[in-house]
Design a protein around this motif. Sequence first.
Motif, PDB file in Angstrom:
ATOM      1  N   ASP A 238       0.794  -1.234   0.000  1.00 22.34           N
ATOM      2  CA  ASP A 238       0.000   0.000   0.000  1.00 22.34           C
ATOM      3  C   ASP A 238       0.827   1.285   0.000  1.00 22.34           C
ATOM      4  OD1 ASP A 238       0.907  -0.171   2.573  1.00 22.34           O
ATOM      5  OD2 ASP A 238      -1.004   0.302   3.522  1.00 22.34           O
ATOM      6  N   PHE A 239       2.062   1.221  -0.480  1.00 28.71           N
ATOM      7  CA  PHE A 239       2.828   2.465  -0.655  1.00 28.71           C
ATOM      8  C   PHE A 239       2.296   3.241  -1.864  1.00 28.71           C
ATOM      9  CE2 PHE A 239       6.022  -0.092   1.697  1.00 28.71           C
ATOM     10  CZ  PHE A 239       6.230   0.785   2.751  1.00 28.71           C
ATOM     11  N   PHE A 240       2.463   4.562  -1.840  1.00 30.02           N
ATOM     12  CA  PHE A 240       2.071   5.381  -3.002  1.00 30.02           C
ATOM     13  C   PHE A 240       2.995   5.111  -4.188  1.00 30.02           C
ATOM     14  CE2 PHE A 240       0.637   8.012   0.677  1.00 30.02           C
ATOM     15  CZ  PHE A 240      -0.718   8.015   0.387  1.00 30.02           C
ATOM     16  N   HIS A 241       4.292   5.001  -3.893  1.00 31.70           N
ATOM     17  CA  HIS A 241       5.297   4.786  -4.948  1.00 31.70           C
ATOM     18  C   HIS A 241       5.233   3.333  -5.420  1.00 31.70           C
ATOM     19  CE1 HIS A 241       9.139   5.001  -7.057  1.00 31.70           C
ATOM     20  NE2 HIS A 241       9.650   4.067  -6.296  1.00 31.70           N
ATOM     21  N   THR A 242       4.734   3.112  -6.616  1.00 28.14           N
ATOM     22  CA  THR A 242       4.545   1.730  -7.102  1.00 28.14           C
ATOM     23  C   THR A 242       5.291   1.468  -8.410  1.00 28.14           C
ATOM     24  OG1 THR A 242       2.485   2.435  -8.136  1.00 28.14           O
ATOM     25  CG2 THR A 242       2.307   1.385  -5.980  1.00 28.14           C
ATOM     26  N   VAL A 243       6.129   2.421  -8.835  1.00 24.96           N
ATOM     27  CA  VAL A 243       6.920   2.217 -10.055  1.00 24.96           C
ATOM     28  C   VAL A 243       7.913   1.078  -9.849  1.00 24.96           C
ATOM     29  CG1 VAL A 243       8.552   3.314 -11.636  1.00 24.96           C
ATOM     30  CG2 VAL A 243       6.674   4.648 -10.670  1.00 24.96           C
ATOM     31  N   ASP A 244       8.451   0.980  -8.629  1.00 25.77           N
ATOM     32  CA  ASP A 244       9.374  -0.099  -8.289  1.00 25.77           C
ATOM     33  C   ASP A 244       8.665  -1.078  -7.357  1.00 25.77           C
ATOM     34  OD1 ASP A 244      11.897   0.871  -9.607  1.00 25.77           O
ATOM     35  OD2 ASP A 244      11.492   2.583  -8.309  1.00 25.77           O
TER      36      ASP A 244
END
Lengths: 135, 135, 135
Positions: free
Chosen positions: C74-80
């Motif tokens: 559930d992190f906002f940063h989902t590119v990695d």
Amino acid sequence: MFQRLRLRTTARQELVNMSGEVREVVASSGVKEGLCLIFCPHSTAGLVVNSYLDPLTPKDITAEIDRLVPTRVDFFHTVDTPSDAAAHVKAGLVGIQQLLIVHDGKLLLGHSQGILFAEFDGPRDRELYVKVIEG
Amino acid sequence: MFQRLRLRTTARQELVNMSGEVREVVASSGVKEGLCLIFCPHSTAGLVVNSYLDPLTPKDITAEIDRLVPTRVDFFHTVDTPSDAAAHVKAGLVGIQQLLIVHDGKLLLGHSQGILFAEFDGPRDRELYVKVIEG
Amino acid sequence: MFQRLRLRTTARQELVNMSGEVREVVASSGVKEGLCLIFCPHSTAGLVVNSYLDPLTPKDITAEIDRLVPTRVDFFHTVDTPSDAAAHVKAGLVGIQQLLIVHDGKLLLGHSQGILFAEFDGPRDRELYVKVIEG
């Protein structure tokens, strides 16, 4: 200029305001413009720069860090006490050094900022290293 | 060289990328090889060096720190708001200064690293101190 | 003097003792009195100065930080990956630089202190920057 400061902490956890002692080192160094490093050579204590105006702020900081890293018996490091094991983690979180600006012969701190020695496994005899350089 | 930078934060919590402003100070200092200290003179804000490439990374950092130190009414420090009391602890955790290398007249940052002012109790007018020394 | 050090981490999370490598840089710099900055140019790794004597202390530090900032979706940063997103927060908490005193030509560390590279999203090839100045 390099100088060692000694202090005696009086509780298992506390933030001790060392701003006056560090200011004296800066004054005696004669440096007018430069940097002042305060370094904690221990691994169960650290250094925080934060507000000293209300003593309840330092109390919040130690209480919250204690809540985040509770003293308990399931640490891997068991050579010392659970309080010691927790203190290593706490010191890793807040850090063990602070670098400040020297301007016009004085430490440049915000009006509410104090240099707080962070004891996490006291009471103990502790040391701080202070290094002042010109530049 | 010593210079003050001003900024206005726009939210209760946010990371503001100040890399461009700090780079300008370094350029105007004329220093080719040395160190650059960025110092936050506040006790409810701090400084983080981390990725600015995806704005969601700074959002994760503030959200996680907010989860670790929730704003609530059981802090000891009650002269100010609960958000202020929590912000002191948050600033204690991330720290209030960053020291960077100046090489070939430029700040040496990793390709994704930005200098992020960490507001924990905004919006407010804030300051940063920048000191560049040769060496 | 400015030098880059390379290392290869071997686990997703670990603290790697780099004290020997940094001491070699200080020795080869010829600086007798001054400061030594160790800077991590990554945003999913950091630097900790803490005890290296019992390898279980570094293990506690990484385990506790992992408990505080769990790897999850559930992190906002989902590119990695989720491990990468968590690692940014962890690096923000422990910090990415350490400044030490050089005295009598040697790094001044407490007897149990080591300079620990904090890998939070390995294994990877990593770098450290070391800058030694006189003063």
